[in-house]
Design a protein around this motif. Structure first.
Motif, PDB file in Angstrom:
ATOM      1  N   MET A 176      46.881 -22.456  47.804  1.00 25.40           N
ATOM      2  CA  MET A 176      47.811 -21.509  48.367  1.00 25.40           C
ATOM      3  C   MET A 176      47.481 -21.180  49.818  1.00 25.40           C
ATOM      4  SD  MET A 176      49.967 -21.205  46.410  1.00 25.40           S
ATOM      5  CE  MET A 176      51.016 -20.220  45.463  1.00 25.40           C
ATOM      6  N   LYS A 177      46.522 -21.874  50.382  1.00 25.89           N
ATOM      7  CA  LYS A 177      46.149 -21.629  51.764  1.00 25.89           C
ATOM      8  C   LYS A 177      47.262 -22.028  52.737  1.00 25.89           C
ATOM      9  CE  LYS A 177      41.771 -21.910  54.118  1.00 25.89           C
ATOM     10  NZ  LYS A 177      41.086 -20.694  53.897  1.00 25.89           N
ATOM     11  N   ILE A 178      48.114 -22.935  52.318  1.00 24.04           N
ATOM     12  CA  ILE A 178      49.197 -23.390  53.202  1.00 24.04           C
ATOM     13  C   ILE A 178      50.220 -22.286  53.436  1.00 24.04           C
ATOM     14  CG2 ILE A 178      50.701 -24.340  51.415  1.00 24.04           C
ATOM     15  CD1 ILE A 178      51.107 -26.693  53.402  1.00 24.04           C
ATOM     16  N   LEU A 179      50.343 -21.343  52.537  1.00 19.27           N
ATOM     17  CA  LEU A 179      51.306 -20.258  52.713  1.00 19.27           C
ATOM     18  C   LEU A 179      50.944 -19.347  53.874  1.00 19.27           C
ATOM     19  CD1 LEU A 179      52.052 -19.259  49.017  1.00 19.27           C
ATOM     20  CD2 LEU A 179      53.483 -20.561  50.579  1.00 19.27           C
ATOM     21  N   GLN A 180      49.698 -19.374  54.305  1.00 21.01           N
ATOM     22  CA  GLN A 180      49.293 -18.582  55.461  1.00 21.01           C
ATOM     23  C   GLN A 180      49.888 -19.122  56.755  1.00 21.01           C
ATOM     24  OE1 GLN A 180      45.062 -18.694  55.524  1.00 21.01           O
ATOM     25  NE2 GLN A 180      44.815 -17.535  53.628  1.00 21.01           N
ATOM     26  N   TYR A 181      50.241 -20.386  56.768  1.00 21.45           N
ATOM     27  CA  TYR A 181      50.710 -21.033  57.990  1.00 21.45           C
ATOM     28  C   TYR A 181      52.201 -21.354  57.973  1.00 21.45           C
ATOM     29  CZ  TYR A 181      45.709 -21.531  58.442  1.00 21.45           C
ATOM     30  OH  TYR A 181      44.377 -21.266  58.501  1.00 21.45           O
ATOM     31  N   VAL A 182      52.887 -21.033  56.897  1.00 22.69           N
ATOM     32  CA  VAL A 182      54.309 -21.370  56.794  1.00 22.69           C
ATOM     33  C   VAL A 182      55.137 -20.629  57.838  1.00 22.69           C
ATOM     34  CG1 VAL A 182      56.316 -21.155  55.275  1.00 22.69           C
ATOM     35  CG2 VAL A 182      54.178 -22.041  54.382  1.00 22.69           C
ATOM     36  N   HIS A 183      54.757 -19.404  58.169  1.00 27.28           N
ATOM     37  CA  HIS A 183      55.579 -18.657  59.113  1.00 27.28           C
ATOM     38  C   HIS A 183      55.546 -19.264  60.513  1.00 27.28           C
ATOM     39  CE1 HIS A 183      51.681 -16.506  58.889  1.00 27.28           C
ATOM     40  NE2 HIS A 183      51.809 -16.393  60.192  1.00 27.28           N
ATOM     41  N   TYR A 184      54.558 -20.102  60.824  1.00 33.75           N
ATOM     42  CA  TYR A 184      54.543 -20.773  62.122  1.00 33.75           C
ATOM     43  C   TYR A 184      55.604 -21.870  62.215  1.00 33.75           C
ATOM     44  CZ  TYR A 184      50.310 -18.225  63.172  1.00 33.75           C
ATOM     45  OH  TYR A 184      49.422 -17.220  63.406  1.00 33.75           O
ATOM     46  N   VAL A 185      56.104 -22.315  61.094  1.00 29.35           N
ATOM     47  CA  VAL A 185      57.198 -23.292  61.097  1.00 29.35           C
ATOM     48  C   VAL A 185      58.428 -22.683  61.760  1.00 29.35           C
ATOM     49  CG1 VAL A 185      58.730 -24.632  59.596  1.00 29.35           C
ATOM     50  CG2 VAL A 185      56.294 -24.490  59.087  1.00 29.35           C
ATOM     51  N   TYR A 186      58.617 -21.381  61.565  1.00 31.69           N
ATOM     52  CA  TYR A 186      59.752 -20.712  62.199  1.00 31.69           C
ATOM     53  C   TYR A 186      59.639 -20.730  63.725  1.00 31.69           C
ATOM     54  CZ  TYR A 186      61.272 -19.011  57.668  1.00 31.69           C
ATOM     55  OH  TYR A 186      61.711 -18.940  56.386  1.00 31.69           O
ATOM     56  N   LEU A 187      58.434 -20.627  64.258  1.00 30.66           N
ATOM     57  CA  LEU A 187      58.277 -20.719  65.711  1.00 30.66           C
ATOM     58  C   LEU A 187      58.610 -22.115  66.221  1.00 30.66           C
ATOM     59  CD1 LEU A 187      55.097 -18.689  66.689  1.00 30.66           C
ATOM     60  CD2 LEU A 187      57.473 -18.170  67.151  1.00 30.66           C
ATOM     61  N   VAL A 188      58.199 -23.116  65.474  1.00 34.34           N
ATOM     62  CA  VAL A 188      58.519 -24.494  65.857  1.00 34.34           C
ATOM     63  C   VAL A 188      60.034 -24.697  65.848  1.00 34.34           C
ATOM     64  CG1 VAL A 188      58.272 -26.915  65.168  1.00 34.34           C
ATOM     65  CG2 VAL A 188      56.305 -25.382  65.064  1.00 34.34           C
ATOM     66  N   MET A 189      60.686 -24.171  64.812  1.00 34.49           N
ATOM     67  CA  MET A 189      62.147 -24.285  64.735  1.00 34.49           C
ATOM     68  C   MET A 189      62.810 -23.555  65.897  1.00 34.49           C
ATOM     69  SD  MET A 189      62.727 -23.924  60.620  1.00 34.49           S
ATOM     70  CE  MET A 189      64.227 -23.079  60.888  1.00 34.49           C
ATOM     71  N   ALA A 190      62.274 -22.390  66.277  1.00 31.86           N
ATOM     72  CA  ALA A 190      62.850 -21.635  67.395  1.00 31.86           C
ATOM     73  C   ALA A 190      62.744 -22.427  68.692  1.00 31.86           C
ATOM     74  CB  ALA A 190      62.140 -20.294  67.532  1.00 31.86           C
ATOM     75  N   VAL A 191      61.620 -23.072  68.914  1.00 37.71           N
ATOM     76  CA  VAL A 191      61.452 -23.883  70.131  1.00 37.71           C
ATOM     77  C   VAL A 191      62.426 -25.057  70.123  1.00 37.71           C
ATOM     78  CG1 VAL A 191      59.846 -25.410  71.335  1.00 37.71           C
ATOM     79  CG2 VAL A 191      59.071 -23.190  70.509  1.00 37.71           C
ATOM     80  N   LEU A 192      62.581 -25.697  68.981  1.00 38.32           N
ATOM     81  CA  LEU A 192      63.506 -26.835  68.902  1.00 38.32           C
ATOM     82  C   LEU A 192      64.952 -26.404  69.133  1.00 38.32           C
ATOM     83  CD1 LEU A 192      61.981 -28.842  65.921  1.00 38.32           C
ATOM     84  CD2 LEU A 192      61.873 -29.381  68.354  1.00 38.32           C
ATOM     85  N   PHE A 193      65.357 -25.287  68.536  1.00 33.67           N
ATOM     86  CA  PHE A 193      66.724 -24.811  68.746  1.00 33.67           C
ATOM     87  C   PHE A 193      66.949 -24.348  70.184  1.00 33.67           C
ATOM     88  CE2 PHE A 193      67.064 -24.218  64.031  1.00 33.67           C
ATOM     89  CZ  PHE A 193      68.137 -25.094  63.865  1.00 33.67           C
ATOM     90  N   ALA A 194      65.948 -23.732  70.792  1.00 32.55           N
ATOM     91  CA  ALA A 194      66.086 -23.320  72.188  1.00 32.55           C
ATOM     92  C   ALA A 194      66.208 -24.544  73.093  1.00 32.55           C
ATOM     93  CB  ALA A 194      64.897 -22.466  72.603  1.00 32.55           C
ATOM     94  N   TYR A 195      65.416 -25.571  72.814  1.00 34.14           N
ATOM     95  CA  TYR A 195      65.518 -26.814  73.587  1.00 34.14           C
ATOM     96  C   TYR A 195      66.906 -27.432  73.427  1.00 34.14           C
ATOM     97  CZ  TYR A 195      64.813 -31.640  75.012  1.00 34.14           C
ATOM     98  OH  TYR A 195      64.940 -32.857  75.613  1.00 34.14           O
ATOM     99  N   ASP A 196      67.400 -27.442  72.202  1.00 31.51           N
ATOM    100  CA  ASP A 196      68.733 -27.984  71.939  1.00 31.51           C
ATOM    101  C   ASP A 196      69.791 -27.183  72.695  1.00 31.51           C
ATOM    102  OD1 ASP A 196      70.667 -29.670  70.530  1.00 31.51           O
ATOM    103  OD2 ASP A 196      71.160 -27.832  69.416  1.00 31.51           O
ATOM    104  N   GLY A 197      69.635 -25.870  72.731  1.00 25.90           N
ATOM    105  CA  GLY A 197      70.584 -25.038  73.459  1.00 25.90           C
ATOM    106  C   GLY A 197      70.568 -25.310  74.942  1.00 25.90           C
ATOM    107  N   ILE A 198      69.389 -25.497  75.490  1.00 21.74           N
ATOM    108  CA  ILE A 198      69.283 -25.790  76.926  1.00 21.74           C
ATOM    109  C   ILE A 198      69.918 -27.135  77.256  1.00 21.74           C
ATOM    110  CG2 ILE A 198      67.631 -26.297  78.778  1.00 21.74           C
ATOM    111  CD1 ILE A 198      65.827 -24.127  77.475  1.00 21.74           C
ATOM    112  N   VAL A 199      69.679 -28.120  76.418  1.00 21.29           N
ATOM    113  CA  VAL A 199      70.274 -29.442  76.642  1.00 21.29           C
ATOM    114  C   VAL A 199      71.792 -29.360  76.541  1.00 21.29           C
ATOM    115  CG1 VAL A 199      70.487 -31.761  75.659  1.00 21.29           C
ATOM    116  CG2 VAL A 199      68.241 -30.728  75.937  1.00 21.29           C
TER     117      VAL A 199
END
Length: 61
Positions: free
Chosen positions: A1-24
């Motif tokens: 269950m140690k992976i659940l500690q890091y799942v919320h960082y996936v949301y930051l990665v998604m935010a960066v990808l969507f922001a990049y997509d928006g800029i493009v």
């Protein structure tokens, strides 16, 4: 269950990808509102999940 500690960082990665997509999309003259809304939602979910994971961690101690 140690992976659940890091799942919320996936949301930051998604935010960066969507922001990049928006800029493009803005550079191409397209509508980028939806991409920026998803990026803002992902940032909100990051802080929301992090807050509650810290709250659960402190309650279990």
């Amino acid at each position: 269950m140690k992976i659940l500690q890091y799942v919320h960082y996936v949301y930051l990665v998604m935010a960066v990808l969507f922001a990049y997509d928006g800029i493009v999309r803005l550079q191409n003259g397209e509508n980028a509102l939806l991409s920026f809304l998803f990026a803002a939602g992902a940032v909100f979910m990051f802080f929301f999940r992090r807050h509650f994971s810290n709250k659960i961690k402190s309650n279990s101690k």
